[in-house]
Design an enzyme around this catalytic site. Structure first.
Site, PDB file in Angstrom:
ATOM      1  N   GLU A   1     -23.069  17.520  62.317  1.00 21.16           N
ATOM      2  CA  GLU A   1     -22.663  16.469  61.385  1.00 21.16           C
ATOM      3  C   GLU A   1     -22.756  17.371  60.141  1.00 21.16           C
ATOM      4  O   GLU A   1     -23.857  17.744  59.816  1.00 21.16           O
ATOM      5  CB  GLU A   1     -23.740  15.296  61.318  1.00 21.16           C
ATOM      6  CG  GLU A   1     -22.978  13.973  61.422  1.00 21.16           C
ATOM      7  CD  GLU A   1     -23.916  12.893  61.369  1.00 21.16           C
ATOM      8  OE1 GLU A   1     -23.792  12.210  60.339  1.00 21.16           O
ATOM      9  OE2 GLU A   1     -25.015  12.832  62.149  1.00 21.16           O
TER      10      GLU A   1
ATOM     11  N   ASP B   1     -28.354   6.983  51.654  1.00 20.44           N
ATOM     12  CA  ASP B   1     -29.113   8.028  51.715  1.00 20.44           C
ATOM     13  C   ASP B   1     -30.488   8.093  51.121  1.00 20.44           C
ATOM     14  O   ASP B   1     -30.403   7.550  49.823  1.00 20.44           O
ATOM     15  CB  ASP B   1     -28.368   9.185  51.473  1.00 20.44           C
ATOM     16  CG  ASP B   1     -27.362   9.866  52.593  1.00 20.44           C
ATOM     17  OD1 ASP B   1     -27.818  10.120  53.582  1.00 20.44           O
ATOM     18  OD2 ASP B   1     -26.433   9.991  52.181  1.00 20.44           O
TER      19      ASP B   1
ATOM     20  N   TYR C   1     -23.717   5.127  66.916  1.00 15.61           N
ATOM     21  CA  TYR C   1     -24.822   5.554  66.052  1.00 15.61           C
ATOM     22  C   TYR C   1     -25.733   4.416  65.968  1.00 15.61           C
ATOM     23  O   TYR C   1     -25.458   3.615  65.190  1.00 15.61           O
ATOM     24  CB  TYR C   1     -24.235   6.074  64.730  1.00 15.61           C
ATOM     25  CG  TYR C   1     -24.973   7.084  63.989  1.00 15.61           C
ATOM     26  CD1 TYR C   1     -26.474   6.751  63.676  1.00 15.61           C
ATOM     27  CD2 TYR C   1     -24.477   8.218  63.443  1.00 15.61           C
ATOM     28  CE1 TYR C   1     -27.258   7.404  62.898  1.00 15.61           C
ATOM     29  CE2 TYR C   1     -25.535   8.908  62.641  1.00 15.61           C
ATOM     30  CZ  TYR C   1     -26.531   8.572  62.268  1.00 15.61           C
ATOM     31  OH  TYR C   1     -27.585   9.313  61.558  1.00 15.61           O
TER      32      TYR C   1
END
Lengths: 413, 266
Positions: free
Chosen positions: B49, B60, B174
């Site tokens: 990734e 994040d 995911y």
């Protein structure tokens, strides 16, 4: 698209649509973790909004705790200042949101959201703040209801709004400094969203503007709609009609939406939003998102956005911490594209001049944010024929800004 | 380089759990990123990734935020990232998955973006701020461009959403292991095992578990719980950023090998 007058309820449900869209704007661009929380919030909003017990508690508090209704004040000397030699000229009224408890319109939304949070069983509240007015409003209502409160604030804003930092701490809130990026509202908002993603199960996020993912733009607007509703009543009482022009500053755009919403289906009422041009819209230091931005996605919503060729968000600049934001509420983008509302910008210098002028002519020190709306009178008034009635949302008081202005004036000398 | 789906099919046929390392493009510089892609490819990565640095990475945690900020401060531009990928991807065995926020995609235009990344050799796409409701256009056009858009399932996703996401997700699913942002955590969220079970009951698609996996024990744990892939991000980004680029590359090489060993059952 034509704006057909509709019954109030119907037209409100049409903006936004079921997916939280105002035309192409709005939506929910957030991590999957938050999607269920946004649905839960939307359901709670619809459930309680019209519930008599909720309305009664909210209205009582708005009356006794916030001090509503806020006056619609005829600014006689400002009006004289812009009068023509023949005595005609704009009749200027100030909707005195600065007289609310905590000194700004922000408390309307913070109070309503904390009542929702309580009903949803959330024990902890978080919020972002720029100028500190929304942070203070949130800290205030959390103190009032005994909820744990964390306010995210950019380090740069903490410095220029230190008075508000102390106020929040005084009421028991934790002010969490955000050093990322420019250390302003954009970064504080990102950090608040990160906190919410992490603590979503016990935490409610009181977003402070008509920005962010659905349902926030709709919900925050509706909680501020009382500003316009009162204005309509007050205009009826004072002169038996509608205002001709509504004028408000736009950062995220909550005070402007609060004033405009009631009048969107009144085609004869001009709606004018004023953005921060910082050092000028032709420099790289401004926050004029609607004037100079391109459509993009920030903090969960599609709207106009200051960005570069790669779609990276550009830092905004304004002397006013509350307008220092590279995005804008999606409904403003929609109203702009529909040409239902007009958006202009004024510079730091023009805003400071209006700040001083209003203090000297009216004995009212407006917030620097509000000063942007007032400053636009310089451009607007000479263009107007006759004596139209202008209502300016006096969205906040300027005590918090006196140091910033003193410093600015010193630097100009 | 095969497609993400084919890569998983092949791994499943061989009874293997995949390792998917993540690095941020342009941190410390694109030359090192190119070298890191080779190193990971040769040290046991099955897919890789690659994060596109973004100004407002709201999904994040501190490690990847800081890496993105450094990369942008160095002046990393999207064109340069694509050029680097175009040069490196033909030499890689592992399919490349681009991790990017939505605004850079939207700003280029969805179709041009997909065509450009596909041409550079990108096989998959993960967009952390594009939930199912907003993903329709990208899902349709990704299929046309030959790129697979992988959607995310979170610990807060209710069963009906999980099923809907699983139906639409391309390449794999995911699974976000914990509520919160990317970053290193002491333990893998206890709900992961339950969520894996729930996902298995509605889909045959491969499932990768990420967000918060930073140690060999954690990678092994998700493998044992039946995940098809362990995704490790911040721990790689942190190692690559420490010391000189050469030290960083050595460090991620040995870390990648130990993780690969951990997800390979005896």
């Amino acid at each position: 698209m034509t704006l057909t007058p509709l019954p109030l309820q119907a037209s409100q449900t049409a903006r936004p649509d079921a997916l939280g869209r105002f035309g192409q704007f709005g939506g929910k661009y957030v991590p999957e973790t938050l999607m269920p929380a946004l649905s839960e919030l939307e359901a709670a909003f619809y459930q309680y909004r019209d519930q008599p017990e909720f309305q009664q508690e909210l209205n009582q508090l708005l009356h006794d705790y916030v001090g509503r209704p806020s006056p619609l004040y005829f600014a006689e000397r400002l009006t004289q200042h812009y009068a023509r030699p023949d005595g005609t000229g704009a009749q200027i009224y100030l909707k005195r949101e600065d007289l609310n408890h905590t000194g700004a319109h922000k408390i309307n939304n913070a109070l309503a959201q904390v009542l929702l949070a309580k009903r949803m069983g959330k024990q902890r509240v978080i919020a972002e703040t720029g100028a500190g007015q929304h942070g203070v409003a949130t800290a205030t209502v959390c103190a009032r209801f005994g909820l744990k409160c964390v306010i995210y604030m950019g380090v740069h804003d903490m410095e220029r709004q230190s008075l508000n930092v102390f106020r929040m701490q005084l009421m028991g809130a934790e002010v969490a400094p955000v050093a990322a990026g420019t250390g302003t509202l954009k970064d504080a908002t990102s950090e608040a969203i990160r906190d919410w993603v992490t603590n979503v199960e016990d935490t409610h996020y009181i977003l402070g503007s008509v920005a962010g993912p659905h349902p926030y733009p709709m919900m925050v607007r509706d909680f501020h709609a009382i500003i316009g509703q009162e204005t309509r009543q007050q205009c009826l009482t004072k002169w038996g009609g509608l205002p001709d022009i509504l004028l408000a500053c736009v950062g995220g755009g909550s005070n402007a939406m609060g004033l405009f919403h009631e009048f969107i289906d009144e085609p004869n009422v001009r709606l004018i939003g004023v953005e921060a041009a910082g050092s000028g819209v032709d420099t790289d230091r401004h926050a004029a998102t609607l004037t100079r931005g391109e459509v993009g996605v920030l903090h969960g919503a599609m709207s106009y956005l200051l960005q570069d060729d790669d779609g990276q968000v550009i830092e905004a600049h304004s002397i006013s911490a509350g307008l220092d934001y590279p995005g804008v509420g999606p409904e403003h983008s929609y109203l702009k594209d529909l040409q239902r509302a007009e958006y202009y910008s004024v510079t730091d210098a023009e805003a400071v001049a209006a700040f001083q002028r209003t203090a000297q002519l009216e004995g009212i020190i407006p917030a620097l944010e509000t000063s942007h709306a007032i400053a636009y009178l310089e451009t607007l008034c000479p263009q107007l024929a006759g004596s139209p009635r202008i209502v300016i949302n006096c969205s906040g008081r300027g005590d918090k800004d006196v140091q910033t202005v003193a410093k600015y004036l010193e630097e100009q000398d | 380089m095969t497609s993400v789906s084919d890569c998983f099919t092949d791994l499943r046929d061989r009874g293997l759990c995949a390792l998917i390392p993540f690095i941020t493009a342009g941190d410390p510089d694109l030359e090192t990123t190119a070298a890191a892609l080779h190193v990971l490819d040769q040290s046991g990565a099955d897919l890789i990734e690659l994060g596109v640095p973004y100004s407002d990475p709201l999904a994040d945690g501190p490690v990847i935020q800081a890496a993105a900020t450094r990369a942008l401060q160095r002046g990393t531009r999207f064109e340069q990232v694509l050029e680097m990928v175009q040069t490196v991807s033909p030499q890689l065995r592992s399919p490349l998955i681009l991790f990017t926020y939505y605004n850079p995609i939207f700003h280029r235009g969805i179709r041009p973006f997909l065509q450009q990344v596909a041409k550079a050799g990108v096989k998959g796409l993960v967009v952390p701020d594009l939930p199912l409701e907003e993903a329709d256009t990208v899902l349709q056009q990704a299929a046309d461009a030959g790129v697979e858009l992988t959607l995310l399932v979170a610990p807060t996703s209710p069963p009906a959403r999980i099923a809907a996401i699983a139906r639409s997700s391309q390449g794999f699913i995911y699974l976000v292991s914990a509520t919160g942002v990317t970053g290193m955590r002491a333990k893998v969220g206890a709900r992961v095992q339950e969520l894996l079970y729930e996902l298995r009951s509605v889909t045959d698609k491969p499932i990768g578990v990420g967000f918060g996996i930073s140690q060999t024990e954690q990678a092994q744990q998700v493998m044992e719980w039946g995940a098809d892939a362990a995704i490790v991000g911040s721990a790689f980004v942190k190692r690559l950023s420490e010391g000189t680029p050469k030290q960083g590359l050595d460090s991620i090489s040995s870390f990648c090998r130990s993780l690969k060993a951990a997800v390979t059952s005896d």
